[in-house]
Design a protein around this motif. Structure first.
Motif, PDB file in Angstrom:
ATOM      1  N   ALA A 158       0.808  -1.222   0.000  1.00  0.00           N
ATOM      2  CA  ALA A 158       0.000   0.000   0.000  1.00  0.00           C
ATOM      3  C   ALA A 158       0.839   1.269   0.000  1.00  0.00           C
ATOM      4  O   ALA A 158       0.324   2.338  -0.356  1.00  0.00           O
ATOM      5  N   PRO A 180      -0.200   1.265  -8.016  1.00  0.00           N
ATOM      6  CA  PRO A 180      -1.028   0.193  -7.443  1.00  0.00           C
ATOM      7  C   PRO A 180      -0.272  -1.134  -7.449  1.00  0.00           C
ATOM      8  O   PRO A 180       0.335  -1.510  -8.456  1.00  0.00           O
ATOM      9  N   ASP A 240      -4.391  -2.192  -0.060  1.00  0.00           N
ATOM     10  CA  ASP A 240      -5.008  -0.911   0.301  1.00  0.00           C
ATOM     11  C   ASP A 240      -5.130  -0.844   1.814  1.00  0.00           C
ATOM     12  O   ASP A 240      -5.089  -1.873   2.503  1.00  0.00           O
ATOM     13  N   ASP A 275      -7.623   0.530   4.766  1.00  0.00           N
ATOM     14  CA  ASP A 275      -8.976   0.986   5.085  1.00  0.00           C
ATOM     15  C   ASP A 275      -8.982   1.523   6.512  1.00  0.00           C
ATOM     16  O   ASP A 275      -8.768   0.767   7.461  1.00  0.00           O
ATOM     17  N   LYS A 316      -2.741   8.448   3.723  1.00  0.00           N
ATOM     18  CA  LYS A 316      -3.625   7.316   3.994  1.00  0.00           C
ATOM     19  C   LYS A 316      -3.881   7.199   5.487  1.00  0.00           C
ATOM     20  O   LYS A 316      -3.158   7.753   6.303  1.00  0.00           O
TER      21      LYS A 316
END
Length: 443
Positions: free
Chosen positions: A321, A326, A381, A383, A414
């Motif tokens: 991440a 990506p 990713d 969250d 993030k």
């Protein structure tokens, strides 16, 4: 012919003089043991006891001393000749702050106590229950649950789906009054639900089945421990070993992969589902009927499987991440092995020190093998909503992982608003590689 060589006498052997008889074989041991026997008769066995080290009950220091005073040791008999009274010295020392860190080592009594409890049950084999009609508890807001859909699809069509706080059925098909209750609510809702259980739900606590694993369910051990649900008889299942297609899009498929063979010629697998507790056999039979591998075992073994999966989700996901492009789980397994390995070994140290959990041998091989074969379409990713469950303590408390998490928040924007572990090193971690470096050297 060459003359025969006679062996040299050892230094402690004395050649007998002429005319003198050599001591017999039975006399030598007696002469050697005589001084020891005299001391034993005089002072008892306590005279030969080494100095002892006793930790104080408060854990603030240690008392180092000699054996008990001579006056307190019973003397077996009196002798006609006098023996000097031995002197006893006792030294008291206080440990420094560096020595008190022994309290944080991984060798705590939790694992020993769990193993003793396991032995006290007297069970060497599992009592496996058959699959039966079950209750599936979906999220209270009515949103679709991929786990509920998957479990219902693999069943026989006689399961009942309800919401939290709905009345529990008194009995299911064919008059079944005892049935598993799969609690498939999201981790963000689980703690509040267990705190405010209705009376009819509280009476059925032993039939609860809690799900863990993957980015949807995460690690919920902290919640279950606070509510008293982490025990051998409580059913817990790891559901990260099968796909969760949308309802009506087919049945779940097995995600476990074969990574080789053992020394006995048996297959080695990674990414399997796992289950423990009262209804573990029912869950395992449901999965095996649909060609999905499931490791049914005791709670201690299931816990190792669960923390291995939690380490995979957290570390592989974080390493991928923080890249500018990506990155998938497969790419992390192929191109960022050194970074992942450093974090994995830090995580194992944290697990041993704080939870007395040791991952099973070969965990690195299983994680990398699973990532290479199954991580192609799984993006990495972060969250913020699922952060407490994907990055549970103590995995996130390692130095390297703390650096990566703080870098992802401060430099990449993030995990906004998430309280992260503190780190003294700011900026880009020194161990981080830039770009997706392929085997051919192309970025």
């Amino acid at each position: 012919a060459a003359p025969l060589m006679t062996p040299r006498l050892k230094r402690f052997e004395r050649r007998p003089s002429r005319g003198a008889a050599a001591p017999s074989a039975s006399t030598v041991p007696f002469l050697l043991f005589l001084p020891v026997a005299l001391l034993l008769l005089a002072f008892g066995t306590e005279a030969f006891a080494p100095p002892v080290v006793r930790l104080s009950t408060l854990g603030h220091g240690a008392v180092v001393g000699s054996p008990p005073p001579f006056d307190s040791v019973p003397r077996p008999r009196s002798f006609p000749f006098p023996f000097p009274s031995p002197t006893t010295t006792t030294t008291t020392t206080t440990t420094t702050s560096s020595s008190t860190s022994l309290g944080t080592t991984w060798s705590n009594g939790q694992a020993i106590r769990e193993y003793q409890d396991f032995l006290a049950t007297g069970k060497s084999d599992l009592d496996r229950t058959a699959d039966c009609p079950s209750v599936l508890v979906a999220p209270s807001d009515g949103t679709p649950s991929p786990v509920v859909d998957a479990l219902g699809t693999m069943g026989n069509g006689d399961d009942v789906v309800i919401r939290p706080y709905d009345p529990l059925p008194i009995e299911l098909n064919d008059g079944e009054r005892s049935y598993p209750i799969y609690v498939c609510v999201r981790p963000t809702e689980l703690e509040r639900f267990l705190t405010t259980l209705p009376d009819d739900w509280t009476e059925r606590r032993d039939d609860f089945v809690f799900v863990s694993g993957g980015m949807h369910c995460g690690c919920i051990e902290r919640i279950l421990k606070d509510k008293g649900y982490c025990r051998d008889a409580q059913t817990q299942v790891l559901v990260s070993g099968f796909t969760t297609p949308e309802l009506g899009r087919g049945k779940p498929q097995d995600l476990s992969v074969r990574i080789g063979e053992t020394a006995m010629g048996e297959g080695k697998y990674a990414g399997e589902c796992a289950a423990c507790g009262k209804w573990a056999g029912s869950f395992g039979e449901r999965l095996e009927r649909n060609d999905i591998r499931c490791n049914v075992g005791f709670y201690r073994d299931w816990r190792r499987h669960m923390w291995e999966r939690a380490s995979y989700d957290a570390i592989f996901g974080l390493v991928g991440a923080v890249r500018e492009e990506p990155t998938s789980m497969q790419q992390v397994s192929l191109y960022y092995g050194e970074e992942v390995s450093d974090m994995l070994w830090e995580a194992t140290t944290q697990l041993r020190g704080h939870l007395a959990v040791t991952l099973s041998y070969g965990f690195e091989e299983r994680m990398f093998g699973f990532g290479e074969m199954r991580g192609q379409g799984e993006p990495c990713d972060l969250d913020p909503v699922m952060y407490p469950y994907v990055f549970p303590s103590p995995i996130c408390d390692g130095k390297t992982m703390s650096q990566y998490l703080n870098y992802a928040q401060s430099e990449m924007g993030k995990l906004p608003g998430v309280a992260l572990p503190r780190t003294s090193d700011a900026g880009r971690p020194s161990a981080m590689r830039q770009g997706n470096l392929r085997a051919d050297g192309v970025l």
